[in-house]
Design an enzyme around this catalytic site. Structure first.
Site: not given
Length: 320
Positions: A92, A186-187, A272
C-alpha cells in the site's frame, strides 16, 4: 504487544461465512473481457543500469480499459530462455521503485516483473503510473475511492491491472507462459489473491500478510490504517455500511481464494494489527488449491521479511 485476535487453534479452524455476491463471477468475467477487448500493446525498452548481471527493461502494458501501466521487467543476463517468471505486486502506497531495489527474484534465475500500482507510489517507494479515474466522496487514501459502486471501485482497476500483468508477461519471448507465479506483501498479498482467483494456469501464488481479506471483520476489529480509512469513512457516512460491504464483497480476498487452484504459500504475523490474523486465516482456510502457511508468532505486519522470502524461494523451487 499482546495478541488481540483469536488463538492459533481458533485461527486454524476459522471459516467464517463471508459475504459473496451472486454475480461475482459474471462481474469479473465482464470486467476482464472488456479490458482485454480494449487492446493495447506491450512495450518494452532496454534500460542502462549498473546491474551487469541483469537485463532490465522499462515495460508498459495495457491494464484496465487498456490504460497503460508501468512495470520493470528483469532477466538474468545470458540466461537460457524461456524462463519461469515471478510477477510481484506492491504494498500500500508504494510503486515499482527502482530496478536496483528489486534484485532477489531475478537473482534466482527467473524472469521478473514488478507491477506499478496505479495512482500510488509517493509514500515509501516511487511510482510512475497515474490513475485517470476520479471518484465520489472518499477518505484520503485508496480504500474508499469509488466504494459506492463496484463498477467504480478503485480496486476493480488494480485487480484488472494485475491480471493483465500476467497476460503481458506470458507474451514475452524470455518467459515460459506455463511457469508464471504471483506474489506480493500486504496490499500486494491481496492483489496476489485476486490474480490467483482470476488467472488460469499459475504455478504458484504467494500472498504475504495479505490485506483486503474478510473486510467486515477487519473493519470491525482494527482502526489501524489502511482499514482505518474505511472506519473513518463509515463514521461520517452513517447508514452506508450495507452498500459499502456489498461493494467490498466483489473484492474480498476470501472470495478469490475460493477460486484459486495454484499451490499457495501464505504468511501471517500473529501480532499484526494492520491485517489481523483472523482475516488472513479466513482467506487461507478458504483457499481451493493446495496451501500452506508460515506463522510468525511474535511479529506484527512486517511478518517474516527475509525469512519469508527464503520460504517462498524454497516453495517456488518445488513448483517450477
Amino acid at each position: 504487544m499482546p495478541r488481540f485476535d483469536l488463538s492459533l487453534p481458533e485461527l486454524e479452524a476459522y471459516r467464517p461465512d463471508v459475504r459473496e455476491p451472486a454475480d461475482f463471477d459474471a462481474f469479473w468475467d465482464e470486467t476482464l473481457t472488456a479490458s482485454r477487448a480494449a487492446g493495447g500493446e506491450v512495450e518494452m525498452t532496454p534500460v542502462a543500469t549498473p546491474l551487469s548481471s541483469f537485463d532490465v527493461f522499462d515495460l508498459t502494458f495495457p491494464g484496465f480499459a487498456g490504460e497503460p501501466i508501468k512495470a520493470w521487467f528483469m532477466v538474468p543476463a545470458g540466461a537460457e530462455e524461456p524462463l519461469p517468471a515471478v510477477v510481484e505486486y506492491v504494498g500500500y502506497g508504494g510503486g515499482r521503485g527502482l530496478p536496483s531495489e528489486r534484485l532477489p527474484w531475478p537473482s534466482t534465475g527467473r524472469a521478473y516483473l514488478i507491477m506499478d500500482t496505479r495512482g500510488q507510489g509517493s509514500t515509501w517507494s516511487r511510482g510512475d503510473t497515474p490513475d485517470p479515474h476520479g471518484s465520489g466522496p472518499a477518505h484520503p487514501g485508496f480504500l474508499t475511492k469509488g466504494v459506492h459502486d463496484p463498477a467504480e471501485y478503485y480496486y476493480r482497476r488494480v485487480f484488472t491491472d494485475a491480471v493483465r500483468a500476467v497476460d503481458a508477461v506470458r507474451t514475452l519471448p524470455q518467459v515460459d507462459p506455463a511457469r508464471v507465479a504471483v506474489t506480493g506483501g500486504s496490499q500486494g498479498g491481496g492483489i496476489t489473491l485476486a490474480a490467483a482467483g482470476l488467472c488460469d494456469g499459475l504455478v504458484a501464488a504467494m500472498p504475504d500478510v495479505p490485506f483486503l481479506c474478510h473486510f467486515e471483520r477487519a473493519i470491525g476489529l482494527t482502526d489501524t490504517d489502511p482499514y482505518g480509512e474505511m472506519v473513518r469513512y463509515l463514521a461520517i457516512h452513517r447508514g452506508a455500511q450495507e452498500r459499502v460491504f456489498d461493494t467490498l464483497s466483489y473484492f474480498d480476498g476470501v472470495n478469490f481464494a475460493k477460486r484459486a487452484t495454484a499451490p499457495g504459500l501464505f504468511s501471517v504475523g500473529l501480532m499484526d494489527q494492520t491485517c489481523p490474523p483472523s482475516t488472513v486465516y479466513a482467506a487461507f482456510n478458504s483457499y481451493a488449491g493446495p496451501h500452506e502457511i508460515e506463522v510468525y508468532s511474535h511479529n506484527q505486519h512486517e511478518g517474516g521479511q527475509s525469512d519469508q522470502w527464503l520460504a517462498q524461494a524454497a516453495f517456488l523451487a518445488r513448483h517450477t
